[in-house]
Design a protein around this motif. Structure first.
Motif, PDB file in Angstrom:
ATOM      1  N   ASP A  14       0.868  -1.103  -0.044  1.00 40.67           N
ATOM      2  CA  ASP A  14      -0.026  -0.088  -0.062  1.00 40.67           C
ATOM      3  C   ASP A  14       0.993   1.200  -0.219  1.00 40.67           C
ATOM      4  OD1 ASP A  14      -2.412  -1.616   0.414  1.00 40.67           O
ATOM      5  OD2 ASP A  14      -1.757  -1.929   2.258  1.00 40.67           O
ATOM      6  N   PHE A  15       1.992   1.168   0.655  1.00 40.58           N
ATOM      7  CA  PHE A  15       2.740   2.234   0.805  1.00 40.58           C
ATOM      8  C   PHE A  15       4.214   1.895   0.799  1.00 40.58           C
ATOM      9  CE2 PHE A  15      -0.929   3.067   3.278  1.00 40.58           C
ATOM     10  CZ  PHE A  15      -1.609   4.461   2.655  1.00 40.58           C
ATOM     11  N   ALA A  30       7.604  11.281   8.073  1.00 41.12           N
ATOM     12  CA  ALA A  30       6.798  11.185   6.999  1.00 41.12           C
ATOM     13  C   ALA A  30       7.328  12.212   6.101  1.00 41.12           C
ATOM     14  CB  ALA A  30       5.384  11.363   7.467  1.00 41.12           C
ATOM     15  N   PHE A  31       7.562  13.545   6.583  1.00 44.58           N
ATOM     16  CA  PHE A  31       7.964  14.585   5.655  1.00 44.58           C
ATOM     17  C   PHE A  31       9.132  14.117   4.879  1.00 44.58           C
ATOM     18  CE2 PHE A  31       5.902  17.832   8.717  1.00 44.58           C
ATOM     19  CZ  PHE A  31       4.799  18.098   8.183  1.00 44.58           C
ATOM     20  N   ALA A  32      10.271  13.716   5.482  1.00 45.54           N
ATOM     21  CA  ALA A  32      11.280  13.274   4.815  1.00 45.54           C
ATOM     22  C   ALA A  32      11.008  12.398   3.665  1.00 45.54           C
ATOM     23  CB  ALA A  32      12.201  12.862   5.809  1.00 45.54           C
ATOM     24  N   ALA A  33       9.973  11.274   3.924  1.00 40.70           N
ATOM     25  CA  ALA A  33       9.815  10.067   2.941  1.00 40.70           C
ATOM     26  C   ALA A  33       9.161  11.008   1.869  1.00 40.70           C
ATOM     27  CB  ALA A  33       9.287   9.145   3.817  1.00 40.70           C
ATOM     28  N   ALA A  34       8.332  11.489   2.095  1.00 40.34           N
ATOM     29  CA  ALA A  34       7.540  12.463   1.300  1.00 40.34           C
ATOM     30  C   ALA A  34       8.326  13.123   0.477  1.00 40.34           C
ATOM     31  CB  ALA A  34       6.347  13.266   1.654  1.00 40.34           C
ATOM     32  N   LEU A  36      11.401  12.765  -0.395  1.00 42.22           N
ATOM     33  CA  LEU A  36      12.295  11.821  -1.348  1.00 42.22           C
ATOM     34  C   LEU A  36      11.167  10.982  -2.162  1.00 42.22           C
ATOM     35  CD1 LEU A  36      14.820  10.702   1.082  1.00 42.22           C
ATOM     36  CD2 LEU A  36      14.725  12.842  -0.311  1.00 42.22           C
ATOM     37  N   ASN A  37       9.753  11.599  -2.483  1.00 37.82           N
ATOM     38  CA  ASN A  37       8.964  10.994  -3.237  1.00 37.82           C
ATOM     39  C   ASN A  37       8.723   9.519  -2.791  1.00 37.82           C
ATOM     40  OD1 ASN A  37       9.228  13.173  -5.069  1.00 37.82           O
ATOM     41  ND2 ASN A  37      11.145  12.455  -6.056  1.00 37.82           N
ATOM     42  N   MET A  38       8.505   9.512  -1.826  1.00 41.96           N
ATOM     43  CA  MET A  38       8.015   7.914  -1.323  1.00 41.96           C
ATOM     44  C   MET A  38       6.562   8.002  -1.286  1.00 41.96           C
ATOM     45  SD  MET A  38      10.266   5.724  -0.960  1.00 41.96           S
ATOM     46  CE  MET A  38      11.301   6.187  -2.470  1.00 41.96           C
ATOM     47  N   LYS A  39       5.940   7.179  -1.331  1.00 41.96           N
ATOM     48  CA  LYS A  39       4.214   7.048  -1.181  1.00 41.96           C
ATOM     49  C   LYS A  39       4.380   6.875   0.523  1.00 41.96           C
ATOM     50  CE  LYS A  39      -0.189   5.502  -2.277  1.00 41.96           C
ATOM     51  NZ  LYS A  39      -0.771   4.035  -2.809  1.00 41.96           N
ATOM     52  N   ALA A  40       3.883   7.826   1.234  1.00 38.18           N
ATOM     53  CA  ALA A  40       4.040   7.862   2.494  1.00 38.18           C
ATOM     54  C   ALA A  40       2.848   7.901   3.285  1.00 38.18           C
ATOM     55  CB  ALA A  40       5.030   9.040   3.165  1.00 38.18           C
ATOM     56  N   ALA A  41       2.456   7.230   4.545  1.00 41.03           N
ATOM     57  CA  ALA A  41       1.193   7.306   5.458  1.00 41.03           C
ATOM     58  C   ALA A  41       1.472   7.360   6.687  1.00 41.03           C
ATOM     59  CB  ALA A  41       0.655   5.982   4.854  1.00 41.03           C
ATOM     60  N   MET A  42       0.529   7.699   7.592  1.00 44.82           N
ATOM     61  CA  MET A  42       1.013   7.889   8.892  1.00 44.82           C
ATOM     62  C   MET A  42      -0.304   7.220   9.754  1.00 44.82           C
ATOM     63  SD  MET A  42       1.405  11.558  10.871  1.00 44.82           S
ATOM     64  CE  MET A  42       3.164  11.983  10.735  1.00 44.82           C
TER      65      MET A  42
END
Ligand SMILES: Nc1nc2c(ncn2[C@@H]2O[C@H](COP(=O)(O)OP(=O)(O)OP(=O)(O)O)[C@@H](O)[C@H]2O)c(=O)[nH]1
Ligand SMILES: [Mg+2]
Lengths: 621, 466
Positions: A14-15, A30-34, A36-42
């Motif tokens: 999913d992520f 989450a900010f860092a992952a996003a 770096l263009n990752m699909k991120a969820a919290m």
């Protein structure tokens, strides 16, 4: 970004990055992952409580402010959020030297939370409500989490930022409640899941003080505290502003207050054995202070208004888990509080943490690939310490997915590196808080040069926006120009050498040297500090100089360092733990220069290649 | 990564030094210096007998030389210097080896001179590590050496720790406490500015006091170094008076040659022994007289040097001959040192020594003895021992190894640096740095860690926190 979207092509997930927890660590992760263009969820138990502040509504202070600046320099969010929501800022240690000078902000905690919430939504991070009870693993890899309702979220990497919620319980006098701070529920099940994966957990306690209602205080009896009298800001991207609005007041306890504590000490959970977890020495409860320092006639209290939109006032200095009626009796003894109303009593909270020697310097846990931990779960305390770990865990989860070199900071490079190194290589006996005393290279690790130290690293991993990079490059150019100007000789020698005296200041030379006056003020101040401290910093680094030419020399991966008798044990431990890819990194993580020379010689003689061993099998196989 | 490491600036190699010959073997001891400054440092403390200087020596050449104490200008020892230039030396760096005739005691003195000139004490196995780093030996060779070094050095470190006891031990602990208290105050007020306020009015006095106290102990270092290796007791006197016979009797074995020919003993003999718990290095010397004979003349010169450098002089008088004018001269010259007159050959009952005259010169500092029968020998040992017993345990009195001297010396230097910063108006962050180094140097002797100790002290002394 190369390989950025690879995760999405892989069906079944999913992520890319799933962050558990919405506190300060969770947000930065989450900010860092996003970014770096990752699909991120919290995933969080309470979507209304993003970046909350269960303790005092303040960010920064000695050691912590430097961390916030480093987060900012790397491209994180905390400094910007603080600048945007600060009510008042103070410059601490202004007279004790530029290296230890530290900003501390009192923020509007509701505004702060709302700001972070908006940023999360704007960053495309999916916010999911739920309680995580289990980390899903297979073949030594994490692949998602299971929620309390039985559903599963599948993700390539999982970052646990669960704060003080793991099996937490709150203690107020005789009342013991299985819950998280501020009446939220405790996170149950996850501790057992970690334990069943073979991790060792410990138990800490911390506490907070009662909140009282704004309107019930006689403010005239309290002493207002002044904010900074010059424009300040945490972020290199913010315009410094004057923030001296009066929202902090002080008062003192007195003998009557202490008498209340002494008379009721048999009802204190900290003293009657109810609380077993270890608490931090830097954050003692009022019952601790009174009992341990019986000769102190008074203890200082600070009153901090939490938010414009709330009636709560935080009392700094009155952390307690005494019963509520005793809390009232205590408060009534303080002038100005004789009619005060408690909106929320102080409490102690006990929680589980992961013994942090079990994590890699990337914040990935040892033995389970793709599982990261950050924040108080790693035995730290403090919003800033948590945020820093979240940032690195988020970056490294992304780097892992992208199969790129992780971001690891060393003790000589950043306060964050000191934090990291202390966590992974020392025994942590109390919730770990950053202090300037912990950083031996503190003269170099300044708020003012955090951008020069770290923004290029943030840029390399892809966290630093174009806008920030432009601003940084401009400043770097100014600094280089300034440094060159300081090389100029005037009567008495080169300006940079004259500045080594504490009595000389850069202003003295502005009329003397062309071009100096044209530099921005922050650049002038920075090159002056550099020149002033140069001698001391060189002295500290004298041994490392010989290696200057060899910093980029590559070390083979998977060397069986333990076979080498000619290196000190400390060095071998560092090499095994950090697996530094180059000589420079080895020095960065604390390998001594003399051992680095030995390693260099072994590299040259081909000896290191002979010691390369196959990768060890992961945990659980 | 490059930019974050821009702070490794220029290039140097520090110079390390240690006693390279195995301890306890007596005779010749070798002090080895290695590093970019080895030749220059040696040059400042060594005067070659012939022309030239150490820095000008050819690689792998040797020279006879004097080691000088720069402070007093005195000759510490005569030695042989061997200079080896990089890369053709054991370590691959510039190396100087100083072969001291005076044995380990003198070698320790020589080494502490080198420390004063900027040499750093070599860590266990460090010469070997450097040899390996510079490609002079293979890793296997290095590890073989290091294995031995590590086990040996653990033992000697243990001894170094053990030696720090008694008065000196508690003094070091007191200094350490004072510095850590100060660090807790200054660092504490930086880390907890809301709760700890540093009252700096006493700091100046405190640092000055520390600097004075450590300095005073360091001044006793030469004595401490000597005592830890044995008190040097030197037999001197005119030829044939019976020095060597006493030497043998005091050692209870026939170590020195005894004949009835005046001028029998030529070189200085040195033997370790113990008198009632006092470690002693006993020295026998050539008889003092004017002589044309070259070898004997050298011996006479050495006898005088040995006497002057020793801790106790035993001036031997022959009861069959009495007190000569020269005897009076020597005795009065050495009166202010620990000098004891020994009237020997009393078994022959000649009673030629005028005891009234002797009392005038030496007060009660004389004894009667016989090297032949052993009469008075135990009394002599006791008398010497009691001269030191009043000082307490010799090991507890003063730093007993060059390493200890070096640690204290560095601590003193850092405290003076901190004082300097204070006077120049530097900020606390800088003063703290020097104090941390001072505490670190002392903690090398006590085996603690500065940052942990400071934090503990902050929390135990101050009521900090929210
Ligand atoms: N009876 C007797 N003879 C002694 C005693 N001490 C020394 N002699 C004799 O005196 C002579 C010289 O003794 P040494 O001990 O060699 O004297 P020294 O002072 O060492 O002489 P140099 O080395 O030549 O300066 C020898 O023949 C000894 O046997 C003593 O206490 N009693
Ligand atoms: Mg003789």
């Amino acid at each position: 970004m190369k390989g950025a979207r690879r995760g999405l092509r892989n069906r079944g997930f999913d992520f890319d990055v799933l962050v558990v927890g919405s506190g300060h660590a969770g947000c930065e992760a989450a900010f860092a992952a996003a970014r770096l263009n990752m699909k991120a969820a919290m995933v969080t138990m309470d979507v209304g409580n993003v970046a909350g502040m269960p303790c005092n509504p303040a960010i920064g202070g000695p050691g912590k402010a430097q961390i916030v600046a480093e987060i900012d320099a790397l491209g994180g969010e905390m400094a910007l959020a603080t600048d945007n929501t600060a009510i008042e800022m103070r410059l601490l240690n202004a007279s004790k030297g530029p290296a230890v000078q530290s900003l501390r902000a009192q923020v509007d905690k509701r505004a702060y939370s709302a700001y972070m919430r908006r940023r999360i939504e704007a960053s495309g991070i999916k916010l999911i409500k739920g309680m995580v009870t289990e980390v899903l693993t297979g073949a030594g890899k994490a692949y998602g989490v299971k929620l309390e309702d039985g559903s599963a979220i599948r993700a390539r990497t999982v970052i646990l930022c669960t704060g003080v919620y793991l099996e937490s319980r709150i203690v107020i006098g005789p009342k013991v409640v299985e819950s998280g701070p501020i009446g939220e529920s405790s996170a149950r099940g996850l501790s057992a899941s970690l334990a069943s994966l073979g991790f060792e957990l410990g138990r800490f306690k911390t506490g907070t003080s009662p909140r009282i209602l704004k309107g019930s205080i006689d403010w005239d009896q309290l002493v207002p505290e002044r904010g900074a009298d010059k424009p300040v800001a945490f972020s290199f991207m913010s315009v410094p502003m004057l923030r001296s609005k009066n929202v902090c007041y002080s008062a003192y306890t007195n003998e009557n207050t202490h008498e209340v504590v002494r008379k009721n000490i048999d009802r204190a959970p900290l003293f009657d054995g109810t609380i077993e977890g270890v608490g931090p020495r830097y954050c003692p409860s009022i019952e601790d202070k009174v009992m341990r320092f019986p000769n102190r006639k008074r203890h200082q209290l600070y009153f901090e208004i939490e938010s414009e939109e709330s009636d709560d006032v935080y009392i700094l200095g009155l952390s307690t888990s005494l019963p509520e009626d005793v809390q009232y009796q205590m408060i009534y003894t303080v002038p100005g509080l004789t009619k005060a109303k408690i909106s929320r009593p102080g409490y102690a909270i006990e929680y589980d943490y992961l013994i942090p020697s079990q994590i890699h310097p990337t914040f990935e846990v040892q033995g389970i690939s793709g599982l990261f931990t950050a924040g108080q779960i790693n035995a730290t305390s403090g919003y800033e310490e948590a945020a820093a770990q979240g940032l690195l865990a988020g970056v490294n989860a992304a780097m892992k997915i992208k199969e790129e070199e992780p971001l690891v900071l060393g003790r000589k490079e950043a306060y964050i590196g000191v934090l990291l190194d202390d966590l992974v290589s020392t025994v942590i006996e109390e919730p770990y808080r950053m202090l300037t005393s912990r950083a031996e290279h503190r003269l170099f690790l300044r708020h003012s040069n955090a951008d020069m130290r770290l923004t290029p690293l943030g840029r390399r991993v892809g966290l630093v926006s174009e806008e920030r990079w432009q601003a940084f490059s401009r400043k770097a150019e100014f600094i280089n120009r300034g440094r060159a100007l300081l090389e100029q000789k005037v009567t008495g020698g080169a300006i940079k050498d004259l500045l080594r005296s504490p009595e000389r200041h850069i202003e003295d030379f502005i009329g003397v040297v062309d071009g100096l006056g044209g530099l921005p003020e922050e650049v002038l101040s920075e090159i002056e500090i550099e020149a002033k401290y140069a001698g001391f910093i060189e002295r500290q680094n004298r041994e490392a100089r010989r290696l200057e030419k060899h910093l980029e020399k590559k070390l083979p991966a998977n060397v069986n360092w333990r076979q080498l008798k000619s290196l000190s044990r400390e060095t071998v431990d560092k090499l095994v733990r950090y697996r530094p890819p180059t000589i420079g990194r080895a020095l960065g993580v604390g390998v001594s220069p003399s051992d680095a020379l030995v390693i260099l010689a072994m590299l040259r003689s081909g000896k290191l290649r002979a010691l390369v061993q196959p990768e060890r099998a992961p945990r659980g196989e | 990564m490059g930019s974050s490491q821009g702070w490794f600036v220029d290039t140097v190699t520090d110079t390390i030094g240690a006693i390279a010959s195995p301890v306890g073997t007596g005779g010749i001891a070798i002090v080895r210096l290695s590093g970019a400054d080895a030749l220059r440092i040696a040059g400042r403390m060594i005067r070659l007998k012939r022309r030239g200087s150490v820095p000008a020596m050819k690689s792998w050449s040797m020279a006879l030389a004097d080691v000088l104490d720069m402070g007093s200008g005195r000759v510490v020892d005569e030695c042989i210097v061997l200079a080896m230039r990089a890369p053709r030396s054991y370590t691959g760096e510039d190396v100087v080896e100083i072969q001291c005739h005076g044995g380990v005691v003198v070698a320790e003195k020589v080494l502490s001179l080198a420390f004063r000139l900027g040499t750093r004490p070599a860590l266990p196995g460090e010469f070997t590590k450097r040899a390996f780093i510079n490609g002079r030996i293979t890793l296997d060779e290095a590890e073989a050496v290091l294995d031995i070094v590590t086990s040996a050095s653990e033992e000697s470190l243990f001894q170094a720790g053990r030696r720090l006891k008694g008065e000196l031990g508690s003094m070091v602990e007191k200094w350490e406490t004072q510095i850590v208290d100060l660090l807790a105050l200054l660092q504490g007020s930086i880390d907890f500015p809301e709760t700890i306020e540093a009252d700096k009015s006493d700091i100046q006095d405190l640092l000055a006091g520390l600097s004075h106290d450590i300095g005073a102990v360091l001044e006793r270092a030469p004595l401490g170094l000597a005592l830890s290796q044995g008190v040097e007791v030197c037999l001197v006197g005119r030829p044939n008076v019976g020095k060597s016979s006493l030497f043998n009797a005091l050692l209870a074995r026939e170590r020195a040659i005894v004949t009835d020919i005046p001028g029998t003993t030529r070189d200085v003999l040195r033997e370790p022994t113990e008198w009632y718990g006092l470690p002693v290095a006993l020295l026998d010397t050539a008889g003092l007289r004017e002589t044309e004979e070259v070898v004997e003349a050298l011996g006479v010169e050495r006898a005088q040097t040995a006497a002057v450098e020793s801790n106790v002089i035993l001036y031997v008088l022959d009861d069959t001959q009495g007190i000569y004018d020269e005897d009076v001269q020597w005795l009065s010259k050495w009166q202010n040192r620990n000098c004891l007159a020994v009237v020997t050959k009393v078994d022959l009952m000649k009673q030629q020594v005028d005891l009234k005259l002797l009392r005038d010169i030496c007060q009660d500092r004389w004894v009667r003895a016989s090297g032949a029968t052993g009469f008075g020998i135990e009394g002599l040992k006791k008398k010497v021992q009691s001269m030191f017993a009043s000082l307490g345990d010799p090991e507890a009195l003063a730093p007993g190894s060059a390493r200890q001297v070096d640690c204290l010396g560095r601590a003193l230097g850092e405290i003076q640096r901190a004082l300097g910063y204070l006077n120049q108006g530097w900020t606390d962050d800088v003063i703290v740095l020097a104090l941390e180094e001072a505490a670190g140097s002392l903690m090398e002797l006590t085996g603690k860690k500065v940052s942990g100790e400071t934090l503990d002290r902050i929390f135990s002394r101050f009521c900090v926190g929210k």
